[in-house]
Design a protein around this motif. Structure first.
Motif, PDB file in Angstrom:
ATOM      1  N   VAL A  22       0.856  -1.185   0.000  1.00  0.00           N
ATOM      2  CA  VAL A  22       0.000   0.000   0.000  1.00  0.00           C
ATOM      3  C   VAL A  22       0.892   1.234   0.000  1.00  0.00           C
ATOM      4  CG1 VAL A  22      -1.726   1.317   1.292  1.00  0.00           C
ATOM      5  CG2 VAL A  22      -1.864  -1.159   1.228  1.00  0.00           C
ATOM      6  N   ASP A  23       0.644   2.141  -0.931  1.00  0.00           N
ATOM      7  CA  ASP A  23       1.346   3.422  -0.972  1.00  0.00           C
ATOM      8  C   ASP A  23       0.363   4.489  -0.514  1.00  0.00           C
ATOM      9  OD1 ASP A  23       2.704   5.749  -1.482  1.00  0.00           O
ATOM     10  OD2 ASP A  23       3.190   5.267  -3.562  1.00  0.00           O
ATOM     11  N   LEU A  24       0.529   4.948   0.715  1.00  0.00           N
ATOM     12  CA  LEU A  24      -0.406   5.912   1.296  1.00  0.00           C
ATOM     13  C   LEU A  24      -0.308   7.290   0.655  1.00  0.00           C
ATOM     14  CD1 LEU A  24      -0.138   4.931   5.061  1.00  0.00           C
ATOM     15  CD2 LEU A  24      -1.812   4.162   3.356  1.00  0.00           C
ATOM     16  N   ALA A  25       0.719   7.527  -0.151  1.00  0.00           N
ATOM     17  CA  ALA A  25       0.841   8.809  -0.838  1.00  0.00           C
ATOM     18  C   ALA A  25      -0.061   8.869  -2.073  1.00  0.00           C
ATOM     19  CB  ALA A  25       2.294   9.058  -1.249  1.00  0.00           C
ATOM     20  N   GLU A  26      -0.543   7.711  -2.519  1.00  0.00           N
ATOM     21  CA  GLU A  26      -1.433   7.639  -3.682  1.00  0.00           C
ATOM     22  C   GLU A  26      -2.886   7.609  -3.213  1.00  0.00           C
ATOM     23  OE1 GLU A  26      -0.455   7.689  -6.872  1.00  0.00           O
ATOM     24  OE2 GLU A  26       1.601   7.950  -6.145  1.00  0.00           O
ATOM     25  N   PRO A  27      -3.807   8.075  -4.056  1.00  0.00           N
ATOM     26  CA  PRO A  27      -5.220   7.960  -3.688  1.00  0.00           C
ATOM     27  C   PRO A  27      -5.603   6.483  -3.514  1.00  0.00           C
ATOM     28  CG  PRO A  27      -4.953   9.398  -5.593  1.00  0.00           C
ATOM     29  CD  PRO A  27      -3.616   8.756  -5.339  1.00  0.00           C
ATOM     30  N   LEU A  28      -6.313   6.205  -2.431  1.00  0.00           N
ATOM     31  CA  LEU A  28      -6.712   4.828  -2.145  1.00  0.00           C
ATOM     32  C   LEU A  28      -8.158   4.623  -2.560  1.00  0.00           C
ATOM     33  CD1 LEU A  28      -5.155   4.474   1.412  1.00  0.00           C
ATOM     34  CD2 LEU A  28      -4.171   3.761  -0.770  1.00  0.00           C
TER      35      LEU A  28
END
Length: 76
Positions: A22-28
Protein backbone atom coordinates in the motif's frame (compact mmCIF):
# COMPACT_ATOMS: atom_id res chain seq x y z
CA UNK A 1 -7.43 -10.10 3.73
CA UNK A 2 -6.09 -11.00 0.31
CA UNK A 3 -9.65 -11.33 -0.96
CA UNK A 4 -9.92 -7.54 -0.78
CA UNK A 5 -6.63 -7.04 -2.61
CA UNK A 6 -4.63 -6.23 0.51
CA UNK A 7 -1.90 -8.33 2.08
CA UNK A 8 -0.80 -8.18 5.70
CA UNK A 9 1.34 -10.16 8.10
CA UNK A 10 1.57 -10.37 11.89
CA UNK A 11 4.10 -8.13 13.62
CA UNK A 12 5.08 -10.87 16.03
CA UNK A 13 2.81 -9.52 18.75
CA UNK A 14 -0.88 -10.25 19.15
CA UNK A 15 -1.88 -6.60 18.73
CA UNK A 16 -0.76 -5.64 15.28
CA UNK A 17 -0.14 -6.25 11.61
CA UNK A 18 2.16 -4.95 8.93
CA UNK A 19 0.12 -3.88 5.91
CA UNK A 20 1.89 -4.66 2.65
CA UNK A 21 1.71 -3.28 -0.90
CA UNK A 22 0.00 0.00 0.00
CA UNK A 23 1.35 3.42 -0.97
CA UNK A 24 -0.41 5.91 1.30
CA UNK A 25 0.84 8.81 -0.84
CA UNK A 26 -1.43 7.64 -3.68
CA UNK A 27 -5.22 7.96 -3.69
CA UNK A 28 -6.71 4.83 -2.14
CA UNK A 29 -9.78 3.21 -3.61
CA UNK A 30 -12.82 2.42 -1.50
CA UNK A 31 -11.99 -1.29 -1.63
CA UNK A 32 -8.54 -0.68 -0.16
CA UNK A 33 -9.90 1.71 2.49
CA UNK A 34 -12.54 -0.83 3.48
CA UNK A 35 -9.85 -3.49 3.84
CA UNK A 36 -7.66 -1.19 5.96
CA UNK A 37 -10.61 -0.24 8.20
CA UNK A 38 -11.44 -3.92 8.62
CA UNK A 39 -7.86 -4.74 9.64
CA UNK A 40 -7.84 -1.80 12.07
CA UNK A 41 -11.11 -2.91 13.66
CA UNK A 42 -9.44 -6.19 14.63
CA UNK A 43 -5.86 -4.97 15.26
CA UNK A 44 -5.11 -1.83 17.27
CA UNK A 45 -1.72 -1.38 15.59
CA UNK A 46 -1.18 -1.24 11.82
CA UNK A 47 2.29 -0.61 10.41
CA UNK A 48 2.79 0.78 6.89
CA UNK A 49 6.53 0.60 6.20
CA UNK A 50 8.58 2.77 3.83
CA UNK A 51 6.01 5.52 3.34
CA UNK A 52 7.06 8.98 2.22
CA UNK A 53 4.30 11.29 3.39
CA UNK A 54 4.24 14.97 4.20
CA UNK A 55 2.01 16.36 6.97
CA UNK A 56 -0.89 16.99 4.58
CA UNK A 57 -0.82 13.40 3.29
CA UNK A 58 -0.72 12.02 6.83
CA UNK A 59 -3.70 14.18 7.80
CA UNK A 60 -5.59 13.14 4.66
CA UNK A 61 -5.10 9.45 5.44
CA UNK A 62 -6.04 9.97 9.09
CA UNK A 63 -9.31 11.64 8.03
CA UNK A 64 -10.40 8.40 6.38
CA UNK A 65 -10.94 7.09 9.91
CA UNK A 66 -12.89 10.14 11.11
CA UNK A 67 -12.43 13.66 12.38
CA UNK A 68 -8.96 14.63 13.58
CA UNK A 69 -9.09 16.00 17.11
CA UNK A 70 -5.99 17.92 18.18
CA UNK A 71 -4.81 17.27 21.71
CA UNK A 72 -2.87 19.58 23.92
CA UNK A 73 -0.32 17.82 26.08
CA UNK A 74 0.21 19.56 29.37
CA UNK A 75 3.63 19.57 30.96
CA UNK A 76 3.73 18.42 34.55
Amino acid sequence: MAELGLRSRPLGTPIGLEVLDVDLAEPLGERTLTAIRSLFAENPVLVFRKQELDAAAIASFARTFGQIVPRVIEKY
